[in-house]
Write an enzyme that holds these catalytic residues in place. Sequence first.
Site, PDB file in Angstrom:
ATOM      1  N   LYS A 192       0.870  -1.188   0.000  1.00 22.06           N
ATOM      2  CA  LYS A 192       0.000   0.000   0.000  1.00 22.06           C
ATOM      3  C   LYS A 192       0.900   1.228   0.000  1.00 22.06           C
ATOM      4  O   LYS A 192       1.453   1.611   1.026  1.00 22.06           O
ATOM      5  CB  LYS A 192      -0.884  -0.026   1.246  1.00 22.06           C
ATOM      6  N   CYS A 301      12.754  10.270   9.100  1.00 20.56           N
ATOM      7  CA  CYS A 301      12.443   9.738  10.431  1.00 20.56           C
ATOM      8  C   CYS A 301      13.624   9.922  11.374  1.00 20.56           C
ATOM      9  O   CYS A 301      13.443  10.186  12.553  1.00 20.56           O
ATOM     10  CB  CYS A 301      12.071   8.267  10.321  1.00 20.56           C
ATOM     11  N   GLU A 398       7.944  15.356  17.166  1.00 19.34           N
ATOM     12  CA  GLU A 398       8.504  15.227  15.816  1.00 19.34           C
ATOM     13  C   GLU A 398       7.870  16.284  14.913  1.00 19.34           C
ATOM     14  O   GLU A 398       6.645  16.316  14.744  1.00 19.34           O
ATOM     15  CB  GLU A 398       8.212  13.825  15.261  1.00 19.34           C
TER      16      GLU A 398
HETATM   17  P1  NAD Z   1       1.291   8.141   8.246  1.00 22.13           P
HETATM   18  O1  NAD Z   1       1.321   7.300   9.463  1.00 22.13           O
HETATM   19  O2  NAD Z   1       0.308   9.232   8.162  1.00 22.13           O
HETATM   20  O3  NAD Z   1       1.038   7.214   6.955  1.00 22.13           O
HETATM   21  C1  NAD Z   1       1.862   6.108   6.658  1.00 22.13           C
HETATM   22  C2  NAD Z   1       1.084   5.123   5.812  1.00 22.13           C
HETATM   23  O4  NAD Z   1       0.009   4.602   6.584  1.00 22.13           O
HETATM   24  C3  NAD Z   1       0.452   5.722   4.551  1.00 22.13           C
HETATM   25  O5  NAD Z   1       0.593   4.813   3.485  1.00 22.13           O
HETATM   26  C4  NAD Z   1      -1.015   5.873   4.954  1.00 22.13           C
HETATM   27  O6  NAD Z   1      -1.885   5.826   3.856  1.00 22.13           O
HETATM   28  C5  NAD Z   1      -1.210   4.663   5.845  1.00 22.13           C
HETATM   29  N1  NAD Z   1      -2.326   4.765   6.788  1.00 22.13           N
HETATM   30  C6  NAD Z   1      -2.877   5.885   7.316  1.00 22.13           C
HETATM   31  N2  NAD Z   1      -3.896   5.551   8.135  1.00 22.13           N
HETATM   32  C7  NAD Z   1      -3.991   4.199   8.129  1.00 22.13           C
HETATM   33  C8  NAD Z   1      -4.826   3.260   8.799  1.00 22.13           C
HETATM   34  N3  NAD Z   1      -5.788   3.653   9.652  1.00 22.13           N
HETATM   35  N4  NAD Z   1      -4.635   1.941   8.576  1.00 22.13           N
HETATM   36  C9  NAD Z   1      -3.646   1.527   7.749  1.00 22.13           C
HETATM   37  N5  NAD Z   1      -2.833   2.367   7.076  1.00 22.13           N
HETATM   38  C10 NAD Z   1      -2.990   3.698   7.280  1.00 22.13           C
HETATM   39  O7  NAD Z   1       2.792   8.654   8.088  1.00 22.13           O
HETATM   40  P2  NAD Z   1       3.388   9.616   6.967  1.00 22.13           P
HETATM   41  O8  NAD Z   1       2.897  10.995   7.221  1.00 22.13           O
HETATM   42  O9  NAD Z   1       3.189   8.991   5.633  1.00 22.13           O
HETATM   43  O10 NAD Z   1       4.957   9.518   7.279  1.00 22.13           O
HETATM   44  C11 NAD Z   1       5.602  10.294   8.232  1.00 22.13           C
HETATM   45  C12 NAD Z   1       5.933   9.469   9.449  1.00 22.13           C
HETATM   46  O11 NAD Z   1       6.635   8.290   9.080  1.00 22.13           O
HETATM   47  C13 NAD Z   1       6.859  10.201  10.397  1.00 22.13           C
HETATM   48  O12 NAD Z   1       6.438   9.988  11.728  1.00 22.13           O
HETATM   49  C14 NAD Z   1       8.209   9.527  10.158  1.00 22.13           C
HETATM   50  O13 NAD Z   1       9.123   9.640  11.209  1.00 22.13           O
HETATM   51  C15 NAD Z   1       7.793   8.126   9.893  1.00 22.13           C
HETATM   52  N6  NAD Z   1       8.845   7.390   9.177  1.00 22.13           N
HETATM   53  C16 NAD Z   1       9.543   6.419   9.861  1.00 22.13           C
HETATM   54  C17 NAD Z   1      10.582   5.747   9.228  1.00 22.13           C
HETATM   55  C18 NAD Z   1      11.375   4.697   9.955  1.00 22.13           C
HETATM   56  O14 NAD Z   1      12.106   3.955   9.304  1.00 22.13           O
HETATM   57  N7  NAD Z   1      11.292   4.598  11.271  1.00 22.13           N
HETATM   58  C19 NAD Z   1      10.908   6.057   7.910  1.00 22.13           C
HETATM   59  C20 NAD Z   1      10.172   7.044   7.240  1.00 22.13           C
HETATM   60  C21 NAD Z   1       9.137   7.703   7.896  1.00 22.13           C
END
Ligand code: NAD
Length: 494
Positions: A192, A301, A398
Site C-alpha cells: 500500500k 524519520c 517530531e
Molecule cells: P502516516 O502514518 O500518516 O502514513 C503512513 C502510511 O500509513 C500511509 O501509506 C497511509 O496511507 C497509511 N495509513 C494511514 N492511516 C492508516 C490506517 N488507519 N490503517 C492503515 N494504514 C494507514 O505517516 P506519513 O505521514 O506517511 O509519514 C511520516 C511518518 O513516518 C513520520 O512519523 C516519520 O518519522 C515516519 N517514518 C519512519 C521511518 C522509519 O524507518 N522509522 C521512515 C520514514 C518515515
Amino acid sequence: MTALSDTASPSLPSGTATQLCIGGQWRDASDGGTFTDINPTTAQPLAEIASATAADVDAAVRAARGQLDGEWGATPGVVRGKLLGVVADLIERDGDLLAGLEALDVGKPVGQPAMLDIPNAAATFRHFAGWADKIQGTTIPTAGYFGQPTHSYTVREPVGVIGAIVAWNTPLMIAAWKLAPALAAGNALVVKPPEDAPLSILHLVRLIVEAGIPAGVVNVVPGLGEIAGDALVAHPDVDKISFTGSPRVGKIIAKRAADTFKRTTLELGGKSPQIILADADLEAAINGTAMGLFFNQGQVCAAGTRVLVHRSRYNDVVDGLAGAAAAQVLGDPFDPSTTMGALVNAKQRDSVLGYIQAGRDGGARLAAGGGRPDLPGFFVEPTIFADANNDMKIAQEEIFGPVGTVIPFDTVDEAIAIANGTVYGLAASIWTRAVSHAHSLAARVRSGAVWVNGWAAIDPALPWGGMKTSGTGRELGWAGIEANTEEKVVTIVL
Ligand code: NAD
C-alpha cells in the site's frame, strides 16, 4: 525511458503507472475511484491514481495467497535470489526515471534520490538476493523423549502474506526495505503506497513484474490509509503488517492487527539527538549536523532535530547552523542549484509553521529562517532555534520539517539525560574525536542506531528500527530475514 532529470520542471511522462496491480493485471479500482496526487513544488495536480477499495485489497490478498500455495511457494531460494538480482539491475537501469519520479512526487531535489534512494534500493535488492539461498536452521541436541533419543532441527519458513504500508518521505527506499527481505524469504506481498507519493513504488512493481517474479507475488494497492490500508490490516488472511509511518497510525495498526494475531513490524517517528562534544571536529560536526536537519526538507524519520552542544562550542555551532540554513537554495527540484525543495503537502507545511510558532511562543530564539518563502509550492524556510531547552514542544515532538533546536549542555551525563529525554529512540549522532567518548556514549544512548562522526550511515546489511515510540522490530540485514520468517522446530523420536 525518459530521464526526468534531463529537463527542468518536467511534467509526468506519459505511461507512468497510476493503477492497481493485482495478480499481474494493471487495472482501475473496482468502483472506478481515484485520488489526486499533488506536485508539492507547484501545488498543482500531478496525477489521478486508482484508489483501491476493500474488495480490491481482498483480491490482492487472494492473488498473493495463491502464489504462496503455488509457483512461488515452490521456487527455491537460489532462484528467488537470481530474480532479486534482476530487480536490482532494473532499478539501476531506470535510476534517472525513478529519481525524477521521487523529485516530482515528494518535492525533493532530484540529486538526493539519485545519490541515496535509488542506489540504496538497488543495493537492498542485491543484498537480499545474496540471503535468499542462505536461510538456514540449526540442529539442537536435547535430553531425549521418555528415554528415547531424538533428532531436533529448526527451519525458517516464510511468514506468508505480508501487507507493506509505506510512508511518503522516501517511498521507493522504504518499499525496497520491505519487499527485498520478504521476497528473499519466500513471502508474497500486498503493498500500500503512500497517497502523497505513490509513483516510484508503482514503477518498482512494474520492474518486479519485468524481472520475472511470478504475477501475484507482489501486488500493489494505492489508496487511502483509512480504506485500503485498514482493509489490509484487518484482512484475516494477511499474516503480517510491515508498516513505516507515524506513531499515531502505528498505534492504530498494532491494536487492529492484534484482532487477528498478525505479526507487525512498526518503523515510526523520531526526535533524534546529535551530540557535539567539546573535542569534536567542529567543521565536520556542523556540516554533518546541518545535513541531518535539512536533508529531504527535514522529512526524515532519523532527522537529527535536537542538536546538543557542549557549552564551550555552543555559539560557534549556532552560528554555523544558522549559516548553513541561510545557504540553502529553495526552489525547483530539477534545478541543479536547488538544495531544498518543498514540504510534501499543505497540511505538512502548516503543521511545521505551527511548530515554528510554538518555538517562538515557548521562548526559544530564532537564529535562522522561521518564515514561508514567496514560492508557489509548500515551502518553509530552513529554521534554527537557539537557547532552547529539552522541555519545549519543539524539542519533544517530531516536526518532520527543516527545523532544528540547539540545546547547550555542560557535562556528558547531562547530554545523555537530554538525549534520552523524549519518548522516541530511533537514531543518534555523536560528534567527538575521542574513541572512549564514542563508545561510552554509544552504549548509553537509547536508540536503534548510533552514528559517530556521521549522520544516517545506513546500509542494507545493518539492522534498522527503533526503541520506545520509534517502533518495534527490525528491518534489513539478517534481522530482516528473521522478521520475515517463522522459525519451526522439528523433532524426530529415534
Ligand atoms: P502516516 O502514518 O500518516 O502514513 C503512513 C502510511 O500509513 C500511509 O501509506 C497511509 O496511507 C497509511 N495509513 C494511514 N492511516 C492508516 C490506517 N488507519 N490503517 C492503515 N494504514 C494507514 O505517516 P506519513 O505521514 O506517511 O509519514 C511520516 C511518518 O513516518 C513520520 O512519523 C516519520 O518519522 C515516519 N517514518 C519512519 C521511518 C522509519 O524507518 N522509522 C521512515 C520514514 C518515515
